[in-house]
Design an enzyme around this catalytic site. Structure first.
Site, mmCIF file in Angstrom:
data_model
loop_
_atom_site.group_PDB
_atom_site.id
_atom_site.type_symbol
_atom_site.label_atom_id
_atom_site.label_comp_id
_atom_site.label_asym_id
_atom_site.label_seq_id
_atom_site.Cartn_x
_atom_site.Cartn_y
_atom_site.Cartn_z
ATOM 1 N N HIS A 1 20.498 4.275 6.621
ATOM 2 C CA HIS A 1 20.664 4.677 5.231
ATOM 3 C C HIS A 1 19.624 5.729 4.850
ATOM 4 O O HIS A 1 19.857 6.573 3.983
ATOM 5 C CB HIS A 1 20.506 3.474 4.287
ATOM 6 C CG HIS A 1 21.593 2.474 4.385
ATOM 7 N ND1 HIS A 1 21.633 1.499 5.357
ATOM 8 C CD2 HIS A 1 22.710 2.285 3.623
ATOM 9 C CE1 HIS A 1 22.708 0.751 5.192
ATOM 10 N NE2 HIS A 1 23.381 1.206 4.146
ATOM 11 N N ASP B 1 30.945 4.447 8.501
ATOM 12 C CA ASP B 1 30.006 3.931 7.518
ATOM 13 C C ASP B 1 29.916 4.995 6.429
ATOM 14 O O ASP B 1 30.501 6.078 6.544
ATOM 15 C CB ASP B 1 28.651 3.660 8.181
ATOM 16 C CG ASP B 1 27.853 2.582 7.443
ATOM 17 O OD1 ASP B 1 28.151 2.321 6.265
ATOM 18 O OD2 ASP B 1 26.930 2.004 8.056
#
Length: 400
Positions: free
Chosen positions: A248, A318
């Site tokens: 992330h 993702d």
């Protein structure tokens, strides 16, 4: 007297004949009008109905390749218009708005509110993926503090029997089904190679350090989800368990930590018929691909996942706005690379560390459409992805 009767009788007959004639003529006129109307309709129908152009059909297919996030606890004007106008394929719901630090309302406040929101979204389009991250434990948008019934983390379930894990999956799937969800981005099948991993091990998202145990519990959990018609998505291919960093926040390199055994749960699941969805990881392994993370790599998604493992289902990325993608490859280039690598669905959650952008779905569609027009992505690739998505929706009866 006889002549008078005859005269009246003749008059009545004449009037009846005249009336019948008038009625007959009216019918003939009505029939003629109807015939003319039908002829005019078929002569002018091409002007009355303008069928979608090839470009519009292409954009509709591209829209189905997006799962997007939004702000709001109701189906507001922005999200309903976006779904309709862009033919969006799916929605992902969250309980917290990350870009604002939680100061802005997101989507999930209570079971009643969430169920109402999903019902509103389904009125906008009855063929939406309605997705959530409900793994259990720390990673679960349906938290007990909101009134939901939580389940243990994968790590805790890994200590249970296989049957108990199946029961947990079935319990969760009943809750998801009651709320209106049809897609759960779970289970995690990452092997717990590095217990200190900040995004897997430390959050108890792995069933075990034993890949076969991961497979057994993941298989049971998936079976539980399927009991109530919930689509599963195993993640994060090819395995995020050995990483030392969080993708992330930046590009995660597992070149020196990745173990071949991390691929085993995928191999065993696919060999035993798993065909729902695989989520990719934004991790780079230079032993396989020196330049691109798995999400953007044909070597990972085509050569390994499709060809070597034989996976025929939907590949979902993702979140495409995670720093591992946008900071190193850019938003536009990342999308093009991901589709060419083999991603069928792209997640644009609008709920990461990046700035919230309501135009992100439109921007993504424009990027993909223009890439097709400029021969950077083939229409065949779009068609293949669209067909896989529609097949999965049909399988789980997510259709109009």
């Amino acid at each position: 007297m006889h002549l008078e009767c005859y005269w009246y009788t003749s008059l009545i007959i004449e009037k009846c004949q005249c009336l019948c004639y008038n009625l007959f003529m009216k019918k003939i006129i009505l029939i003629l009008i109807l015939i003319v109307a039908i002829i005019l309709f078929f002569l002018t129908k091409d002007y009355l109905y303008d069928p979608p152009s090839k470009d519009e059909e292409l954009k509709d297919k591209i829209g189905q390749m997006l799962i997007i996030g939004f702000r709001g606890t109701t189906a507001n004007q922005y999200i309903t218009k976006t779904i309709k106008d862009l033919n969006i394929g799916g929605i992902i719901l969250f309980d917290k708005d990350v870009p604002s630090g939680g100061t802005v309302e997101r989507n999930i406040e209570s079971p009643e509110q969430t169920k109402k929101l999903i019902s509103q979204l389904k009125k906008t389009s009855k063929e939406l993926f309605i997705a959530v991250d409900a793994e259990g434990g720390y990673v679960n948008r349906l938290k007990e503090k909101y009134g939901f019934q939580n389940i243990p983390s994968a790590f805790e379930m890994g200590k249970l029997s296989i049957e108990e894990t199946k029961e947990k999956g079935a319990f969760l799937s009943q809750q998801l089904n009651d709320l209106g969800f049809n897609l759960n981005f779970a289970p995690v099948v990452d092997v717990d190679v590095n217990p200190e991993n900040p995004v897997i091990g430390c959050l108890e998202r792995s069933f075990s350090a034993d890949p076969e145990k991961v497979y057994n519990h993941a298989s049971a959990f998936i079976e539980g989800l399927h009991q109530n018609n919930i689509i599963s998505a195993i993640k994060h291919f090819p395995g995020h368990g050995s990483s030392k960093n969080d993708s992330h926040l930046g590009l995660t390199d597992v070149t020196n930590t990745y173990k071949d055994e991390e691929l085993l749960p995928y191999k065993l699941l696919i060999e035993n018929g798993y065909n729902d969805m695989v989520m990719t990881a934004h991790i780079i392994n230079k032993n396989i691909d020196e330049n691109y993370p798995a999400t953007l790599s044909p070597l990972f998604l085509q050569n390994i996942l499709r060809e070597d493992l034989g996976f025929g289902g939907v590949i979902v990325s993702d979140d495409m706005k995670m720093k591992a993608i946008v900071d190193y490859y850019g938003f536009e280039e990342g999308i093009i690379y991901a589709i060419n690598a083999g991603c069928d669905l792209l997640i644009l959650s609008n709920n990461g560390t990046e700035e919230y952008d309501e135009l992100a779905p439109q921007k993504a569609i424009d990027v993909i459409f223009n890439a097709v027009k400029n021969n950077l992505i083939t229409e065949e690739q779009i068609d293949q992805s669209y067909n896989r998505i529609q097949s999965l929706k049909e399988k789980y009866r997510i259709k109009k």
